[in-house]
Design an enzyme around this catalytic site. Structure first.
Site, PDB file in Angstrom:
ATOM      1  N   GLU A   1      37.582  39.873  44.774  1.00  0.00           N
ATOM      2  CA  GLU A   1      36.938  40.492  43.625  1.00  0.00           C
ATOM      3  C   GLU A   1      36.386  39.441  42.659  1.00  0.00           C
ATOM      4  OE1 GLU A   1      39.293  43.556  41.867  1.00  0.00           O
ATOM      5  OE2 GLU A   1      39.203  44.776  43.690  1.00  0.00           O
TER       6      GLU A   1
ATOM      7  N   ASN B   1      40.039  49.820  37.113  1.00  0.00           N
ATOM      8  CA  ASN B   1      38.930  49.667  38.067  1.00  0.00           C
ATOM      9  C   ASN B   1      38.772  50.861  39.002  1.00  0.00           C
ATOM     10  OD1 ASN B   1      41.373  48.771  39.434  1.00  0.00           O
ATOM     11  ND2 ASN B   1      40.067  47.991  41.057  1.00  0.00           N
TER      12      ASN B   1
END
Length: 461
Positions: A268, A339
């Site tokens: 990420e 997220n």
């Protein structure tokens, strides 16, 4: 050999290549310019401006502790810096590269202005794991798809070891005048809506270091915990990385050996690099569909009062879908959203409400403390199915199923307190129950899905 260091989204002293390069040559004048003219409609949103105020205040304190100062000016960056060069007699400017289209334009304009006087603009790398544009395919072209980009990026890792902050900085013979940050009006006053932000965040380099210290203990479990909104499983480093209060190299070297599923987190971190590579290739990614077929998509337009009411309900967390509402209320209160819930909330706006992804992107731009042009645009286009690398539009997230699957009951109780008394089996979908103050669903999931699929069918060749 006095040098100006131009700070932007790199508000740190450690592992700051521009500051280090300038300091090696002699006295340093650190400068931050509040430039709302160059970005135009991309000027920082309200939540980002709150963060900026506190981050600059901390940076000023850190510089003072090293015998230096932070000079604040306001105006178009290239013009203001060129004037400051003439005012101070500095021999050059050092800065980190930035890749948002407005900053690329400012860098070009500044380099041209300085070239006319024979003084250099020295641009350094350090805000990403690898310089955007440097990770290329075998044919020498930039990647547009994340997975092969990540595979290639990993081959260049680790990044160079981070360098410590300088212990002292040489001061110029005289300091130029500086604005007072209090006069910039970055903080909300009427009303002061930032109480949740103050309770949640510690902007600045020390706050970034503390956040990283906390995450080190969780990093090995990141792959499993990151999807659970009720669990503190994410790093919450995104605003610190966005404002450059910590370098990605520092994060990588601290976490790379954490074991477990830390590679998921590092991937990420790589997505952040990927997003910058996308906007470097397509500067208008924040407002143009990457897939032209979607230019004809029949979005419901906000000039329709019913659509405007739906959009308002989404922004306020009053859609009747608890997981969506919890996320939107967390965003409003803290400037941040989990997220997994970001994907659910974005998908709901796009596919359940059929509202253009750009409307959601603009709302996030104003309300997120980590509102990053590249990441925000790439993530919204991924969810909408309009991006160069994106989820298929016809894959429509079911918010109620997602809420149950990822055990969001505790998260919903925290952010939608009117549902707190419901059982775990009821709280994900309180349809059919009377809960005072909580709305009915704006649209049934099945009806929304059928409407979205029909809309998508209309743009197929």
């Amino acid at each position: 050999m006095t040098r100006i260091v131009w700070f932007r989204r790199d508000l740190r002293l450690a592992d700051q290549a521009a500051l280090a390069a300038a300091a090696r040559q002699g006295p340093v004048i650190p400068v931050y310019i509040l430039d709302d003219e160059t970005p135009r409609h991309r000027r920082m949103g309200a939540a980002s401006r709150w963060w900026l105020h506190h981050s600059l205040s901390r940076l000023a304190g850190d510089l003072a502790a090293r015998g230096s100062r932070l000079i604040l000016r306001r105006g178009p960056a290239a013009e203001t810096l060129a004037a400051l060069m003439a005012e101070t007699g500095a021999t050059g400017i050092d800065a980190l590269h930035h890749y948002e289209p407005w900053w690329l334009n400012a860098e070009k304009a500044l380099a041209k202005a300085l070239a006319e006087t024979g003084t250099p603009l020295a641009l350094h790398h350090g805000n990403y794991l690898a310089p955007p544009g440097s990770i290329l395919t075998g044919s020498g072209s930039p990647y547009r798809i994340y997975t092969p980009f990540w595979r290639a990026l990993v081959q260049t890792m680790p990044p160079p070891p981070p360098r410590p902050a300088p212990e002292r900085l040489a001061a110029p013979d005289s300091w130029p005048a500086s604005d007072r940050i209090e006069d910039w009006g970055l903080l909300p006053t009427a009303p002061d809506w930032a109480g949740g932000l103050r309770a949640t965040w510690q902007p600045g380099e020390a706050g970034a270091a503390a956040r990283l210290d906390s995450f080190v203990r969780l990093a090995a479990r990141y792959g499993e915990a990151r999807n659970l909104p009720s669990v503190e499983g994410t790093s919450r480093l995104s605003p610190h990385l966005h404002f450059g209060e910590i370098s990605p190299a520092t994060v990588w070297h601290r976490l790379a050996d954490a074991g477990g599923s830390v590679d998921t987190f590092l991937g990420e971190l790589g997505w952040r690099d990927y997003a910058q590579n996308v906007i470097l290739q397509m500067p208008e990614y924040g407002r143009r569909n990457a897939r032209p077929a979607f230019d004809a998509f029949p979005w419901r337009m906000r000039d329709d009062p019913a659509v405007a009411a739906d959009f308002t309900a989404w922004t306020k967390g009053m859609t009747g879908y608890p997981i969506v509402d919890a996320g939107m209320r967390q965003l409003w209160a803290t400037g941040w959203m989990h997220n997994r819930v970001r994907m659910i909330a974005a998908s709901f706006l796009i596919k359940h409400l059929l509202i253009d992804w750009r409307e959601g992107e603009a709302w996030f731009w104003d309300t997120l403390v980590d509102a990053d042009y590249g990441s925000n645009a790439v993530n919204w286009q991924w969810t909408a199915g309009t991006g160069v690398d994106s989820n298929m539009f016809v894959r429509i997230m079911a918010p109620l199923t997602q809420s149950d699957k990822f055990d969001a009951a505790g998260y919903i109780r925290q952010w939608v307190p009117e549902l707190a008394g419901l059982s775990d089996s009821q709280i994900h979908d309180p349809a059919g129950l009377f809960v005072r103050g909580y709305p009915r669903k704006l649209i049934d999931h099945r009806a929304a899905r059928e409407r979205a699929l029909a809309a998508h069918e209309s743009i197929k060749p």
